[in-house]
Design a protein around this motif. Structure first.
Motif, PDB file in Angstrom:
ATOM      1  N   SER A   1       0.814  -1.233   0.000  1.00  0.00           N
ATOM      2  CA  SER A   1       0.000   0.000   0.000  1.00  0.00           C
ATOM      3  C   SER A   1       0.838   1.269   0.000  1.00  0.00           C
ATOM      4  O   SER A   1       0.284   2.372   0.079  1.00  0.00           O
ATOM      5  CB  SER A   1      -0.964   0.017   1.198  1.00  0.00           C
ATOM      6  OG  SER A   1      -1.845  -1.092   1.134  1.00  0.00           O
ATOM      7  N   ARG A   2       2.144   1.134  -0.098  1.00  0.00           N
ATOM      8  CA  ARG A   2       2.990   2.320  -0.135  1.00  0.00           C
ATOM      9  C   ARG A   2       2.942   2.928  -1.525  1.00  0.00           C
ATOM     10  O   ARG A   2       2.960   2.222  -2.540  1.00  0.00           O
ATOM     11  CB  ARG A   2       4.426   1.929   0.214  1.00  0.00           C
ATOM     12  CG  ARG A   2       5.410   3.093   0.151  1.00  0.00           C
ATOM     13  CD  ARG A   2       6.788   2.705   0.629  1.00  0.00           C
ATOM     14  NE  ARG A   2       7.247   1.436   0.082  1.00  0.00           N
ATOM     15  CZ  ARG A   2       8.538   1.093  -0.021  1.00  0.00           C
ATOM     16  NH1 ARG A   2       9.466   1.926   0.398  1.00  0.00           N
ATOM     17  NH2 ARG A   2       8.875  -0.057  -0.514  1.00  0.00           N
ATOM     18  N   ILE A   3       2.911   4.249  -1.599  1.00  0.00           N
ATOM     19  CA  ILE A   3       2.975   4.984  -2.862  1.00  0.00           C
ATOM     20  C   ILE A   3       4.322   5.679  -2.917  1.00  0.00           C
ATOM     21  O   ILE A   3       4.654   6.489  -2.031  1.00  0.00           O
ATOM     22  CB  ILE A   3       1.828   6.011  -2.972  1.00  0.00           C
ATOM     23  CG1 ILE A   3       0.467   5.305  -2.877  1.00  0.00           C
ATOM     24  CG2 ILE A   3       1.935   6.776  -4.280  1.00  0.00           C
ATOM     25  CD1 ILE A   3      -0.706   6.241  -2.870  1.00  0.00           C
ATOM     26  N   ALA A   4       5.116   5.370  -3.919  1.00  0.00           N
ATOM     27  CA  ALA A   4       6.480   5.890  -3.984  1.00  0.00           C
ATOM     28  C   ALA A   4       6.906   6.111  -5.417  1.00  0.00           C
ATOM     29  O   ALA A   4       6.346   5.525  -6.357  1.00  0.00           O
ATOM     30  CB  ALA A   4       7.447   4.935  -3.282  1.00  0.00           C
ATOM     31  N   GLU A   5       7.909   6.961  -5.584  1.00  0.00           N
ATOM     32  CA  GLU A   5       8.552   7.131  -6.880  1.00  0.00           C
ATOM     33  C   GLU A   5       9.299   5.842  -7.222  1.00  0.00           C
ATOM     34  O   GLU A   5       9.809   5.137  -6.333  1.00  0.00           O
ATOM     35  CB  GLU A   5       9.526   8.299  -6.838  1.00  0.00           C
ATOM     36  CG  GLU A   5       8.898   9.660  -6.573  1.00  0.00           C
ATOM     37  CD  GLU A   5       8.167  10.205  -7.796  1.00  0.00           C
ATOM     38  OE1 GLU A   5       8.293   9.597  -8.882  1.00  0.00           O
ATOM     39  OE2 GLU A   5       7.472  11.221  -7.654  1.00  0.00           O
ATOM     40  N   SER A   6       9.380   5.536  -8.490  1.00  0.00           N
ATOM     41  CA  SER A   6      10.069   4.299  -8.891  1.00  0.00           C
ATOM     42  C   SER A   6      10.489   4.371 -10.340  1.00  0.00           C
ATOM     43  O   SER A   6      10.030   5.215 -11.105  1.00  0.00           O
ATOM     44  CB  SER A   6       9.153   3.092  -8.672  1.00  0.00           C
ATOM     45  OG  SER A   6       8.013   3.201  -9.508  1.00  0.00           O
ATOM     46  N   THR A   7      11.382   3.471 -10.707  1.00  0.00           N
ATOM     47  CA  THR A   7      11.726   3.241 -12.110  1.00  0.00           C
ATOM     48  C   THR A   7      11.518   1.767 -12.393  1.00  0.00           C
ATOM     49  O   THR A   7      11.879   0.898 -11.583  1.00  0.00           O
ATOM     50  CB  THR A   7      13.189   3.617 -12.409  1.00  0.00           C
ATOM     51  OG1 THR A   7      14.057   2.893 -11.528  1.00  0.00           O
ATOM     52  CG2 THR A   7      13.411   5.103 -12.226  1.00  0.00           C
ATOM     53  N   VAL A   8      10.924   1.466 -13.531  1.00  0.00           N
ATOM     54  CA  VAL A   8      10.608   0.088 -13.902  1.00  0.00           C
ATOM     55  C   VAL A   8      11.332  -0.246 -15.204  1.00  0.00           C
ATOM     56  O   VAL A   8      11.255   0.506 -16.180  1.00  0.00           O
ATOM     57  CB  VAL A   8       9.087  -0.106 -14.080  1.00  0.00           C
ATOM     58  CG1 VAL A   8       8.783  -1.556 -14.440  1.00  0.00           C
ATOM     59  CG2 VAL A   8       8.347   0.298 -12.812  1.00  0.00           C
ATOM     60  N   TRP A   9      12.021  -1.382 -15.209  1.00  0.00           N
ATOM     61  CA  TRP A   9      12.780  -1.823 -16.380  1.00  0.00           C
ATOM     62  C   TRP A   9      12.175  -3.134 -16.858  1.00  0.00           C
ATOM     63  O   TRP A   9      12.661  -4.218 -16.565  1.00  0.00           O
ATOM     64  CB  TRP A   9      14.252  -1.977 -16.018  1.00  0.00           C
ATOM     65  CG  TRP A   9      14.792  -0.753 -15.341  1.00  0.00           C
ATOM     66  CD1 TRP A   9      14.867  -0.513 -14.005  1.00  0.00           C
ATOM     67  CD2 TRP A   9      15.254   0.430 -15.990  1.00  0.00           C
ATOM     68  NE1 TRP A   9      15.370   0.733 -13.770  1.00  0.00           N
ATOM     69  CE2 TRP A   9      15.622   1.349 -14.962  1.00  0.00           C
ATOM     70  CE3 TRP A   9      15.415   0.818 -17.324  1.00  0.00           C
ATOM     71  CZ2 TRP A   9      16.127   2.609 -15.244  1.00  0.00           C
ATOM     72  CZ3 TRP A   9      15.921   2.075 -17.593  1.00  0.00           C
ATOM     73  CH2 TRP A   9      16.278   2.954 -16.565  1.00  0.00           C
ATOM     74  N   GLU A  10      11.071  -2.997 -17.584  1.00  0.00           N
ATOM     75  CA  GLU A  10      10.331  -4.174 -18.028  1.00  0.00           C
ATOM     76  C   GLU A  10      11.083  -4.897 -19.152  1.00  0.00           C
ATOM     77  O   GLU A  10      11.602  -4.262 -20.071  1.00  0.00           O
ATOM     78  CB  GLU A  10       8.943  -3.769 -18.511  1.00  0.00           C
ATOM     79  CG  GLU A  10       8.060  -3.215 -17.392  1.00  0.00           C
ATOM     80  CD  GLU A  10       6.675  -2.864 -17.900  1.00  0.00           C
ATOM     81  OE1 GLU A  10       6.472  -2.956 -19.140  1.00  0.00           O
ATOM     82  OE2 GLU A  10       5.819  -2.491 -17.081  1.00  0.00           O
ATOM     83  N   CYS A  11      11.104  -6.211 -19.064  1.00  0.00           N
ATOM     84  CA  CYS A  11      11.744  -7.022 -20.097  1.00  0.00           C
ATOM     85  C   CYS A  11      11.317  -8.464 -19.908  1.00  0.00           C
ATOM     86  O   CYS A  11      10.777  -8.846 -18.866  1.00  0.00           O
ATOM     87  CB  CYS A  11      13.269  -6.907 -20.033  1.00  0.00           C
ATOM     88  SG  CYS A  11      13.962  -7.497 -18.480  1.00  0.00           S
ATOM     89  N   GLN A  12      11.560  -9.285 -20.919  1.00  0.00           N
ATOM     90  CA  GLN A  12      11.295 -10.709 -20.821  1.00  0.00           C
ATOM     91  C   GLN A  12      12.333 -11.357 -19.900  1.00  0.00           C
ATOM     92  O   GLN A  12      13.410 -10.810 -19.659  1.00  0.00           O
ATOM     93  CB  GLN A  12      11.351 -11.361 -22.204  1.00  0.00           C
ATOM     94  CG  GLN A  12      10.319 -10.831 -23.190  1.00  0.00           C
ATOM     95  CD  GLN A  12       8.907 -11.215 -22.817  1.00  0.00           C
ATOM     96  OE1 GLN A  12       8.684 -12.140 -22.033  1.00  0.00           O
ATOM     97  NE2 GLN A  12       7.928 -10.495 -23.358  1.00  0.00           N
TER      98      GLN A  12
END
Length: 728
Positions: free
Chosen positions: A185-196
């Motif tokens: 339930s935490r709301i935070a800044e993030s970076t996502v590196w989506e890949c297979q």
């Protein structure tokens, strides 16, 4: 104290007048400490006090760091905006700037980051001026802390309530920053590196290129990260076939449970173990689920071609103990075949699985895969068969071979769980060996052990954490190891005692002292202390010499590609293109008649020598089923599936049988369309050749034409390169 305020590292002269470390950065000193600790570790754990590892091992950035990067600053005017100030030249300031950016971007993913700019070549002269200083790329070496952190797909930043920290986070990451709600339930800044899943080794590359291009205003083309340049050799279409391993393991689990549930056998199944390298993630091409290998064929609406061949995956079965087995090995093999047929019939009757039996094997089709059942009888392990008249050769029974393979599979599975990057490195090493036509010289289990040695004995380095670095170390091991005077001992689970090590060394010395030299590549393990299993027959001394030379050449090219810009678009492909002019004759096969033509890396073309045979492709075999072949009842369709059929393998067996003393064959078992020939030692002497040629007999071209007849319909062309070397 005055010096300490001016320099990051201070090593004072006794007079205190100047700082001996005035050119050293803080990160440089940290790495110096790490190297000192590594040297102490070598002295403690390596043979001979670590002298060979510390002083005799070639170390450069390409083999040391997991990820290597180059940044091209040619013509970048912003670089010199800071000018030159005392000891900190503008390029040294830029090194610090890039180091700070990468340290913040990579965080705990990186253990060390080394940024260095060798602005001029070593041959540069002052008279040439300063225009040379921006032509050499800046180099970055990154050592990974561990793969779990390096492959992390999400980086969590400050909470939404932290406005200032959030603003700084978004400023650093740019468009990659986003506000997300997490499971807690935490709301935070993030970076996502989506890949297979099979692309997670690219996450670190993507992070580095993103932050450097964002903060240095550099085009991403100017940033080269050496990490995925050889991935094309492992891919099938747009994906890596390793992605099918999950469904393969699920299918094996189902089969294993069903085998244990069989009740109408005199002896129950006690254990089931996978033997094929696909189960331990070291197969270059683990099989894809096949449409016709399912229990039920529901739909035949196809968007892609359906292969006509399927490779079987060997499974070892053990039954509960019994004292009623016979002592004769032939009788044991007959009873084992009877058990396997009963097992196949039970699977087919109860679960509707398709089972086929041959003289040697029982194959089961289920969940898109073909499983080949093998039965181990432990009592037969002690049975050895003595053959030969002049020399007594002990040949392992089929059960002993199965037992050794099961021990090897168990060891490699344990290693794979400790080092996830091990599998990709092995796959690259196997692809390299096959591409250079060494499939008959170096079996895949031997390659797995060689790569295992790199991870278990990495000193003076850390264990590799990237596939290209591990591959380079494999090439270096193959070319530099002292095979003549040193056995290579692979102890994966620390199972070897001091007495075992002594036994291995005694076996090695005994073979080297005897008239029969034994294996020239001595690979010893806890289950094979005399190196009989994988290198007992090959490579020969000549083959090992050739292997080492090719490995040295490939390692030199790989280093060059790491440090310099590629000249031309296909330079990396050269690592997997073998020079065909190094053979005495070349056979080119019809690529559309290979069992798996999609695995062919490059079509072979010969631009030298004399073409002595040419043939048209036969219509008897097609690697893909035609639409008309996919009509009919499911039972009839499954009969069209060819299990373990490979025309290349059949052709090579025929040649070895027909021309065993005439020439040696070099081939690619993974799907190459070229076979190399080198003339054997049994070719007639010059005088004898002249006599038989006058009689219309021996002629190398006639021999090659006969080869073409053996492979009629499969051989595209044959080229005569060099005549046999004449004996005195």
């Amino acid at each position: 104290m005055q010096l300490k305020g001016s320099f990051p590292i201070v090593i004072c002269h006794p007079s205190g007048a100047f700082n001996l470390a005035f050119r050293m950065s803080r990160i440089g000193f940290t790495q110096l400490q790490d190297e000192a600790a590594m040297t102490l570790k070598c002295m403690e754990k390596c043979r001979g006090g670590g002298f060979e590892e510390v002083f005799m091992t070639k170390i450069d950035y390409a083999v040391k760091y997991d990820y290597c990067m180059r940044i091209n600053f040619k013509g970048n005017k912003e670089l010199y905006a800071s000018g030159i100030c005392s000891d900190d030249e503008c390029w040294r300031l830029y090194e610090e700037k890039i180091h700070a950016i990468l340290t913040k971007g990579l965080g705990d993913r990186a253990k060390f980051i080394r940024v260095i700019w060798r602005n001029a070549e070593c041959q540069w002269r002052v008279d040439d001026g300063l225009s040379i200083l921006d032509k050499e790329p800046l180099f970055i070496g990154i050592s990974v802390s561990n793969l779990e952190k390096a492959y992390r797909m999400v980086d969590i930043g400050p909470n939404a309530e932290s406005k200032e920290e959030g603003l700084e986070f978004r400023k650093f990451w740019g468009e990659k920053a986003e506000l997300r709600r997490f499971k807690d339930s935490r709301i935070a800044e993030s970076t996502v590196w989506e890949c297979q899943k099979w692309e997670r080794h690219l996450i670190l590359k993507n992070i580095a290129k993103h932050v450097l291009s964002l903060h240095l205003s550099l085009p991403k083309d100017n940033i080269v990260v050496v990490v995925d340049q050889l991935d094309f050799s492992l891919a099938h279409g747009a994906a890596d076939p390793i992605s099918y391993s999950g469904s393969l393991l699920e299918a094996f689990d189902v089969l294993s449970k069903r085998l244990r549930l069989i009740e109408n056998l005199p002896l129950k199944v006690s254990s089931v173990q996978p033997l094929d390298s696909a189960f331990r993630f070291t197969s270059v091409f683990p099989p894809e689920p096949h449409l016709l290998a399912n229990e039920k064929i529901e739909s035949l609406r196809l968007n892609k071609l359906v292969p006509s061949c399927i490779q079987p995956l060997e499974i070892m079965i053990q039954l509960e103990g019994s004292g009623n087995w016979p002592m004769d090995e032939t009788a044991i093999e007959k009873i084992k075949s009877s058990f396997l047929i009963q097992i196949g019939e039970s699977l087919q009757k109860k679960w509707g699985m398709t089972c086929t039996a041959t003289q040697d094997d029982v194959d089961v089709l289920m969940s898109g895969y073909a499983f080949r059942l093998k039965l181990l009888h432990e009592r037969a392990l002690s049975l050895l068969k003595e053959i030969g008249n002049d020399k007594k050769i002990l040949v392992h029974s089929a059960d002993k071979t199965l037992f050794i393979r099961s021990q090897h599979a168990s060891m490699i599975n344990g290693l794979q769980s400790l080092y996830p990057i091990y599998g990709p490195v092995v796959r690259l090493a196997k692809r390299w060996a096959a591409s250079h036509l060494f499939s008959a010289c170096l079996v895949e289990e031997a390659i797995e052990l060689l790569v295992a040695y790199l991870f278990l004995n990495p000193l003076p380095f850390d264990a590799p954490c990237s596939r290209i670095t591990g591959f380079l170390r494999f090439l270096q091991l193959l070319s530099d190891y002292d095979w003549t005077f040193s056995p290579l001992v692979v102890d994966i689970n620390n199972d070897l005692s001091q007495s075992d090590v002594k036994e291995i060394n005694d076996n090695f010395l005994l073979q080297r002292k005897g008239q029969n030299v034994g294996p020239v590549m001595f690979l010893a393990t806890v289950y094979d202390k005399a190196s009989e299993a994988w290198t007992g027959l090959s490579p020969s001394a000549l083959e090992l010499k050739r292997l080492a030379a090719y490995a040295q050449s490939s390692a030199n090219l790989l280093r060059k590609l790491t440090f310099q810009e590629e000249i031309g678009p296909n330079r990396w492909e050269c690592l997997l293109r073998t020079p065909l002019n190094n053979y005495d004759a070349i056979i080119i096969l019809h690529k559309d008649k290979l069992a798996y033509p999609q695995r062919l890396l490059f079509s072979s073309e010969v631009g030298h020598g004399t073409q002595v045979a040419k043939g048209h492709a036969s219509k008897c075999f097609q690697p893909f089923l035609l639409p008309k072949d996919l009509k009919g009842r499911p039972e009839e369709l499954k009969k069209k599936l060819l299990v373990d059929f490979d025309p290349s393998r059949c052709f090579i067996k025929d040649l070895e049988k027909e021309f065993s003393t005439t020439f040696k064959l070099w081939h690619d078992s993974l799907g190459g369309d070229a076979i190399g020939l080198t003339w054997g030692k049994s070719c007639p002497s010059k005088r004898k050749q002249e006599e038989v040629v006058e009689e219309g007999g021996y002629d190398p071209r006639k021999v090659l034409k006969a080869v073409g007849e053996v492979g009629k319909g499969f051989v595209r062309s044959i080229y005569f390169i060099k005549p046999p070397r004449l004996a005195n």
